[in-house]
Scaffold this active site. Sequence first.
Site, PDB file in Angstrom:
ATOM      1  NE  ARG A  21      -3.999  -1.872   2.423  1.00  0.00           N
ATOM      2  CZ  ARG A  21      -3.974  -2.879   3.291  1.00  0.00           C
ATOM      3  NH1 ARG A  21      -2.974  -2.951   4.173  1.00  0.00           N
ATOM      4  NH2 ARG A  21      -4.905  -3.794   3.294  1.00  0.00           N
ATOM      5  CB  SER A  38      -3.801 -15.145   5.105  1.00  0.00           C
ATOM      6  OG  SER A  38      -4.487 -14.032   5.652  1.00  0.00           O
ATOM      7  CB  CYS A  42      -8.679 -17.655  16.832  1.00  0.00           C
ATOM      8  SG  CYS A  42      -7.162 -16.875  17.428  1.00  0.00           S
ATOM      9  CG  ASN A 270      20.377  -8.150  17.342  1.00  0.00           C
ATOM     10  OD1 ASN A 270      19.402  -8.852  17.126  1.00  0.00           O
ATOM     11  ND2 ASN A 270      21.615  -8.619  17.302  1.00  0.00           N
ATOM     12  N   PRO A 272      20.759  -4.926  11.337  1.00  0.00           N
ATOM     13  CG  PRO A 272      22.579  -4.286  10.019  1.00  0.00           C
ATOM     14  CD  PRO A 272      22.235  -4.973  11.295  1.00  0.00           C
ATOM     15  N   GLY A 278       4.744 -10.786  14.863  1.00  0.00           N
ATOM     16  CA  GLY A 278       3.822 -11.871  15.147  1.00  0.00           C
ATOM     17  C   GLY A 278       4.263 -12.758  16.294  1.00  0.00           C
TER      18      GLY A 278
END
Length: 545
Positions: A21, A38, A42, A270, A272, A278
């Site tokens: 986006r 995806s 649950c 830590n 770069p 998640g």
Amino acid sequence: MKIIIIGSVAAGTSVAAKARRNDEKTEITLYNADYDISYSICGIPYFLGGEVNELESLTPRSAAWFKKRYNVDIFTRHEVTTINHKRKKVTVKNLETNETMEDDYDTLVFATGATPTTPDITGADQDHVFHVRTIQNTAAIDAYMTANQPKKVTIIGAGFIGLEVAEQLTHKGLEVTLIQRSNQIMPHLDKDMASRVKHHVISHGVTLYLNEEVRTISENAVETKNGMVIDSEMVILATGVRPNKKLAEEIGVELGKSGAIKVNNKMQTNLPEVYAVGDVAESFSVITGEPIYRPLGSTANKMGRIAGDVITGGDLEHRGVLGTGILRVFDLAVGYTGLSEKEAIKAGYDMEVLHNIKPSRADYLGGKELVIKAIADRKTSQILGVQIIGEDGVDKRIDVFVTAMSFKAKAEDLFHLDLAYAPPFSTTKDPVMYTGMALQNAIDKKNKLITPRELIDRIDNGEQLQIIDTRATKQFEASNVTGAINIPLAALRSEAKNLDPNLPTVTYCNSGVSGNAAQNVLRNMGFKEVFNLSGGNKNYQSFHK
């Protein structure tokens, strides 16, 4: 720029969607060792119980859909096996063909999620023993139940997933046994609240064993370390998850106190150009600022969106979590947020504890009882944590508390909230408002509270107390607090002359309101120290079960 994301469930796909986006030119590739992307973890228990008819409804998006919608390449059944961060290259294995290839990146994102823990149990690798974590797990359980029609199932672990599966398989007609190694179910709750859920679960036909560990699983039984043998044709492992951090550790990514990957508020590690999001990543508590690990899809989505924004030049930041959760257990809802009492004690807070028992809406319109346990810091009046149990209105109230706590609300602030009122939805003094009022009064020493646990401890320590039951005599005779005398509220003013105003005094009613009124009467008559029993006799009896 090229982004490689390892993992494509809630967090990984959220990174990709937000990055796209923000930036049309960036090349975005996701590698996922699993078959599905995806999907709703649950929602899995509700498919197993039949509330969700089609397993495909838990996987509404495919790699092809993402490619068309976001121009993002997702490769399922492709496992990243090694990473050379100096060269910024990954080795990827196609799990269908066993072929390997190399790919390069500018930015790397770990969205590798969490792996179910498998307890050290002999026989845990058999075909009738299942984890509940992936769509493939779910399909295997469903296929096994269809083919074998098991009548008895044992669930090991009584947290969120264990209780949800217990509910659903009970609805499906199976005889369910639930085994928990600790002395309570739902470890995020305080024991006094968890005990209410425990009795509710048992009342719905689930056999529950606490303080038990499974030693052996055989074809038709489960044996515990205490020698108990439980007939069982299927076993579900619901013993929690651990962050899937191995790949990250291999390239020197730092882990946090919780054991998950340590990230800053921009989801950066830590190293770069290396991010983590998640269930593999550590968050931090809004209340204490300390690291916290709460693997939930809602948090994963949030983390993914933040990382996708930061990677493409945005300025979103992670603000931490309260550790909010909600669960349906048969016809009860159980919600919690912030610190539990035991966590607040461990963190060193001097706190006030309230048990507020009120109807969710007007009694005359069928309002159901809510039990709210709330704690506040005596020093600052800040709300530290809330736990709620009830059949109706739990989700509404827990979300109000979450919103207030996110903005550092004090107890007194809750009373002043202009909440929506009409008899079908609430009471004139909403349970949230009453909670704030009662907590603030206790903090200000106007109306001191005492919990059942504190009362029992003081009695056991030999302290001389006056305990006044202000209910009708019939209610008193049915059940009462040990050592209490019965003085109905209407007679208290005249009978108070027979009491010692210098002794610590505890008043109580059924749930707290009349006990509070009696407390005020005695305070105004010069009694030196008067407590109202938090949650009244209902809470005391529940604690005593």
